[in-house]
Motif scaffolding. Structure first.
Motif, PDB file in Angstrom:
ATOM      1  N   LYS A 203       0.822  -1.207   0.000  1.00 27.71           N
ATOM      2  CA  LYS A 203       0.000   0.000   0.000  1.00 27.71           C
ATOM      3  C   LYS A 203       0.856   1.257   0.000  1.00 27.71           C
ATOM      4  CE  LYS A 203      -3.847  -2.284   2.341  1.00 27.71           C
ATOM      5  NZ  LYS A 203      -4.610  -2.444   3.601  1.00 27.71           N
ATOM      6  N   GLU A 204       2.044   1.151   0.603  1.00 27.99           N
ATOM      7  CA  GLU A 204       2.971   2.276   0.612  1.00 27.99           C
ATOM      8  C   GLU A 204       3.805   2.342  -0.677  1.00 27.99           C
ATOM      9  OE1 GLU A 204       3.823   4.653   3.491  1.00 27.99           O
ATOM     10  OE2 GLU A 204       1.695   4.098   3.527  1.00 27.99           O
ATOM     11  N   GLU A 205       3.583   1.367  -1.560  1.00 25.88           N
ATOM     12  CA  GLU A 205       4.302   1.254  -2.833  1.00 25.88           C
ATOM     13  C   GLU A 205       5.816   1.121  -2.629  1.00 25.88           C
ATOM     14  OE1 GLU A 205       3.120   4.320  -5.543  1.00 25.88           O
ATOM     15  OE2 GLU A 205       1.040   3.635  -5.604  1.00 25.88           O
ATOM     16  N   GLN A 206       6.186   0.484  -1.530  1.00 26.66           N
ATOM     17  CA  GLN A 206       7.587   0.130  -1.279  1.00 26.66           C
ATOM     18  C   GLN A 206       7.719  -1.365  -1.594  1.00 26.66           C
ATOM     19  OE1 GLN A 206       9.397   1.705   2.349  1.00 26.66           O
ATOM     20  NE2 GLN A 206       7.666   3.122   2.594  1.00 26.66           N
ATOM     21  N   PHE A 207       7.864  -1.657  -2.878  1.00 28.35           N
ATOM     22  CA  PHE A 207       7.681  -3.023  -3.354  1.00 28.35           C
ATOM     23  C   PHE A 207       8.830  -3.953  -2.961  1.00 28.35           C
ATOM     24  CE2 PHE A 207       5.359  -0.250  -6.385  1.00 28.35           C
ATOM     25  CZ  PHE A 207       4.076  -0.653  -6.046  1.00 28.35           C
ATOM     26  N   ASP A 208      10.027  -3.396  -2.787  1.00 27.06           N
ATOM     27  CA  ASP A 208      11.131  -4.256  -2.350  1.00 27.06           C
ATOM     28  C   ASP A 208      10.867  -4.783  -0.932  1.00 27.06           C
ATOM     29  OD1 ASP A 208      11.332  -1.656  -1.467  1.00 27.06           O
ATOM     30  OD2 ASP A 208      13.518  -1.531  -1.686  1.00 27.06           O
ATOM     31  N   TRP A 209      10.356  -3.903  -0.044  1.00 26.28           N
ATOM     32  CA  TRP A 209      10.027  -4.333   1.308  1.00 26.28           C
ATOM     33  C   TRP A 209       8.804  -5.251   1.309  1.00 26.28           C
ATOM     34  CZ3 TRP A 209      13.213  -4.117   5.202  1.00 26.28           C
ATOM     35  CH2 TRP A 209      14.222  -3.141   5.219  1.00 26.28           C
ATOM     36  N   ALA A 210       7.858  -4.981   0.437  1.00 26.01           N
ATOM     37  CA  ALA A 210       6.691  -5.855   0.333  1.00 26.01           C
ATOM     38  C   ALA A 210       7.117  -7.260  -0.066  1.00 26.01           C
ATOM     39  CB  ALA A 210       5.699  -5.294  -0.676  1.00 26.01           C
ATOM     40  N   TYR A 211       8.064  -7.335  -0.992  1.00 30.21           N
ATOM     41  CA  TYR A 211       8.551  -8.646  -1.423  1.00 30.21           C
ATOM     42  C   TYR A 211       9.344  -9.314  -0.306  1.00 30.21           C
ATOM     43  CZ  TYR A 211      10.828 -12.316  -4.082  1.00 30.21           C
ATOM     44  OH  TYR A 211      11.278 -13.546  -4.530  1.00 30.21           O
ATOM     45  N   LEU A 212      10.179  -8.535   0.387  1.00 32.73           N
ATOM     46  CA  LEU A 212      10.990  -9.102   1.468  1.00 32.73           C
ATOM     47  C   LEU A 212      10.103  -9.751   2.524  1.00 32.73           C
ATOM     48  CD1 LEU A 212      14.081  -7.565   3.192  1.00 32.73           C
ATOM     49  CD2 LEU A 212      12.198  -8.411   4.597  1.00 32.73           C
ATOM     50  N   GLN A 231       7.154  -9.592  -7.799  1.00 29.92           N
ATOM     51  CA  GLN A 231       8.356  -9.818  -8.603  1.00 29.92           C
ATOM     52  C   GLN A 231       8.261  -9.101  -9.936  1.00 29.92           C
ATOM     53  OE1 GLN A 231       8.273 -14.166  -8.456  1.00 29.92           O
ATOM     54  NE2 GLN A 231      10.274 -14.167  -7.455  1.00 29.92           N
ATOM     55  N   ALA A 232       7.072  -9.140 -10.544  1.00 28.50           N
ATOM     56  CA  ALA A 232       6.870  -8.488 -11.844  1.00 28.50           C
ATOM     57  C   ALA A 232       7.080  -6.979 -11.732  1.00 28.50           C
ATOM     58  CB  ALA A 232       5.481  -8.806 -12.373  1.00 28.50           C
ATOM     59  N   ILE A 233       6.570  -6.400 -10.642  1.00 27.76           N
ATOM     60  CA  ILE A 233       6.733  -4.959 -10.426  1.00 27.76           C
ATOM     61  C   ILE A 233       8.214  -4.624 -10.248  1.00 27.76           C
ATOM     62  CG2 ILE A 233       6.235  -3.031  -8.867  1.00 27.76           C
ATOM     63  CD1 ILE A 233       3.551  -4.415  -8.227  1.00 27.76           C
ATOM     64  N   LEU A 234       8.897  -5.425  -9.442  1.00 24.43           N
ATOM     65  CA  LEU A 234      10.329  -5.187  -9.216  1.00 24.43           C
ATOM     66  C   LEU A 234      11.116  -5.330 -10.513  1.00 24.43           C
ATOM     67  CD1 LEU A 234      10.756  -7.123  -5.830  1.00 24.43           C
ATOM     68  CD2 LEU A 234      10.856  -4.640  -6.151  1.00 24.43           C
ATOM     69  N   HIS A 235      10.733  -6.285 -11.340  1.00 25.53           N
ATOM     70  CA  HIS A 235      11.403  -6.472 -12.634  1.00 25.53           C
ATOM     71  C   HIS A 235      11.223  -5.237 -13.509  1.00 25.53           C
ATOM     72  CE1 HIS A 235      13.093  -8.588 -16.054  1.00 25.53           C
ATOM     73  NE2 HIS A 235      12.039  -8.208 -16.778  1.00 25.53           N
ATOM     74  N   GLU A 236      10.017  -4.689 -13.505  1.00 24.21           N
ATOM     75  CA  GLU A 236       9.750  -3.471 -14.284  1.00 24.21           C
ATOM     76  C   GLU A 236      10.585  -2.305 -13.780  1.00 24.21           C
ATOM     77  OE1 GLU A 236       5.604  -2.708 -14.119  1.00 24.21           O
ATOM     78  OE2 GLU A 236       5.032  -4.428 -15.377  1.00 24.21           O
ATOM     79  N   GLN A 237      10.877  -2.297 -12.476  1.00 21.96           N
ATOM     80  CA  GLN A 237      11.686  -1.231 -11.885  1.00 21.96           C
ATOM     81  C   GLN A 237      13.185  -1.493 -12.033  1.00 21.96           C
ATOM     82  OE1 GLN A 237      10.265  -1.085  -7.816  1.00 21.96           O
ATOM     83  NE2 GLN A 237       8.562   0.282  -8.329  1.00 21.96           N
ATOM     84  N   GLY A 238      13.525  -2.604 -12.665  1.00 21.17           N
ATOM     85  CA  GLY A 238      14.933  -2.937 -12.859  1.00 21.17           C
ATOM     86  C   GLY A 238      15.623  -3.457 -11.619  1.00 21.17           C
ATOM     87  N   LYS A 239      14.846  -3.982 -10.670  1.00 23.98           N
ATOM     88  CA  LYS A 239      15.416  -4.509  -9.423  1.00 23.98           C
ATOM     89  C   LYS A 239      15.435  -6.028  -9.455  1.00 23.98           C
ATOM     90  CE  LYS A 239      13.829  -0.599  -6.588  1.00 23.98           C
ATOM     91  NZ  LYS A 239      12.994  -0.194  -5.433  1.00 23.98           N
ATOM     92  N   LYS A 240      16.497  -6.618  -8.897  1.00 18.54           N
ATOM     93  CA  LYS A 240      16.610  -8.061  -8.806  1.00 18.54           C
ATOM     94  C   LYS A 240      16.127  -8.536  -7.439  1.00 18.54           C
ATOM     95  CE  LYS A 240      20.503  -8.333 -12.027  1.00 18.54           C
ATOM     96  NZ  LYS A 240      21.913  -8.802 -12.230  1.00 18.54           N
ATOM     97  N   THR A 241      15.537  -9.719  -7.445  1.00 18.83           N
ATOM     98  CA  THR A 241      14.976 -10.234  -6.187  1.00 18.83           C
ATOM     99  C   THR A 241      16.003 -10.989  -5.344  1.00 18.83           C
ATOM    100  OG1 THR A 241      14.214 -12.235  -7.335  1.00 18.83           O
ATOM    101  CG2 THR A 241      12.650 -10.398  -7.146  1.00 18.83           C
ATOM    102  N   ALA A 242      17.087 -11.467  -5.957  1.00 19.56           N
ATOM    103  CA  ALA A 242      18.060 -12.270  -5.211  1.00 19.56           C
ATOM    104  C   ALA A 242      18.635 -11.527  -4.006  1.00 19.56           C
ATOM    105  CB  ALA A 242      19.175 -12.744  -6.124  1.00 19.56           C
ATOM    106  N   PRO A 243      19.075 -10.267  -4.144  1.00 20.32           N
ATOM    107  CA  PRO A 243      19.590  -9.545  -2.970  1.00 20.32           C
ATOM    108  C   PRO A 243      18.531  -9.345  -1.891  1.00 20.32           C
ATOM    109  CG  PRO A 243      20.245  -8.446  -5.001  1.00 20.32           C
ATOM    110  CD  PRO A 243      19.218  -9.463  -5.371  1.00 20.32           C
TER     111      PRO A 243
END
Length: 264
Positions: A203-212, A231-243
């Motif tokens: 809801k805060e649109e902090q998708f890396d933390w949402a995924y974590l 994951q799809a949103i993070l991919h669109e933002q150019g972020k990797k999920t592994a870290p």
């Protein structure tokens, strides 16, 4: 139910190594009225055990915290036994009537305990009266404990988060973080904390933390999580999920060891 001598409690704990399946059996054999109004078959075994253990503790040393625990126990038992009571036993029709008896017990005990604790002033019961019956007076009493820093228990931080989630997401996140900080090693974690954190960060649109936190929730056994969309949103933002997953794994280790500290 009569009061049980504390010496017998000590005997049970020493003989059975604390509360386990054997001690529940011992309680039922020695004090059958603590068990006879619950369904006798194998359904809702864990929920019944919690009720029996807390009934036993109440008979030895009653507290408002135990009354709160019993209220939650009966809520869980009612949810379980209401499903079981709808299941027809092919050969033994009386099985269904025994489960219905358990359901009626849950409804009766919930009503009795709720009435008994209506004017309670302890934080757990104030929260219960507010959250279940929308008592404004109970809410104000509960929030007074917050002002006095007297809610330093994980479950009470989660309870506070329930209140603030309606209008203050950042504070809700801080409260859930603090709940995780308060857990000690090997304590059972409320897994819904992780689901809630993931949802709040979405809801805060902090998708890396949402995924974590969604990843942490899944590792703790929370089901019905859709991490693919994050994951799809993070991919669109150019972020990797592994870290992010590596960081989540570190948090899991800290939480399990009772060493979690809220990130800044």
């Amino acid at each position: 139910m009569g009061r049980i001598p504390s010496v017998f409690l000590l005997f049970l704990l020493s003989a059975c190594g604390g509360f386990n399946s054997n001690s529940v059996k011992d309680i039922c054999e020695t004090y059958p009225d603590m068990c006879s109004d619950l369904n006798p078959d194998g359904w809702c075994r864990a929920e019944k055990a919690d009720i029996i253990k807390h009934r036993y503790q109440m008979s030895v040393s009653p507290t408002d915290k135990l009354r709160y625990d019993l209220l939650l126990d009966f809520e869980d038992y009612k949810k379980c036994i209401s499903k079981a009571s709808q299941i027809e036993h092919i050969k033994l029709k009386e099985k269904k009537s025994e489960r219905i008896r358990g359901l009626l017990t849950a409804e009766r005990e919930l009503k009795r305990l709720a009435n008994e604790t209506r004017d309670a002033t302890t934080p757990h019961l104030l929260y219960y009266q507010w959250s279940r019956f929308h008592s404004e007076q109970a809410l104000q009493g509960f929030l007074q404990y917050e002002k006095n820093n007297q809610l330093e228990y994980p479950e009470m931080q989660v309870a506070l988060a329930t209140y603030y989630s309606k209008f203050d997401r950042p504070k809700t996140i801080r409260l859930l973080y603090h709940a995780l900080e308060l857990y000690k090693e090997d304590e059972e974690i409320d897994r819904e904390i992780f689901r809630s954190l993931s949802s709040l960060f979405m809801k805060e649109e902090q998708f890396d933390w949402a995924y974590l936190w969604g990843y942490v929730a899944r590792e703790f056994g929370v089901e019905d999580l859709n991490l693919t969309s994050i994951q799809a949103i993070l991919h669109e933002q150019g972020k990797k999920t592994a870290p992010i997953e590596d960081k989540a794994a570190h948090y899991i280790e800290l939480i399990e060891e009772g060493r979690f500290i809220a990130p800044l």
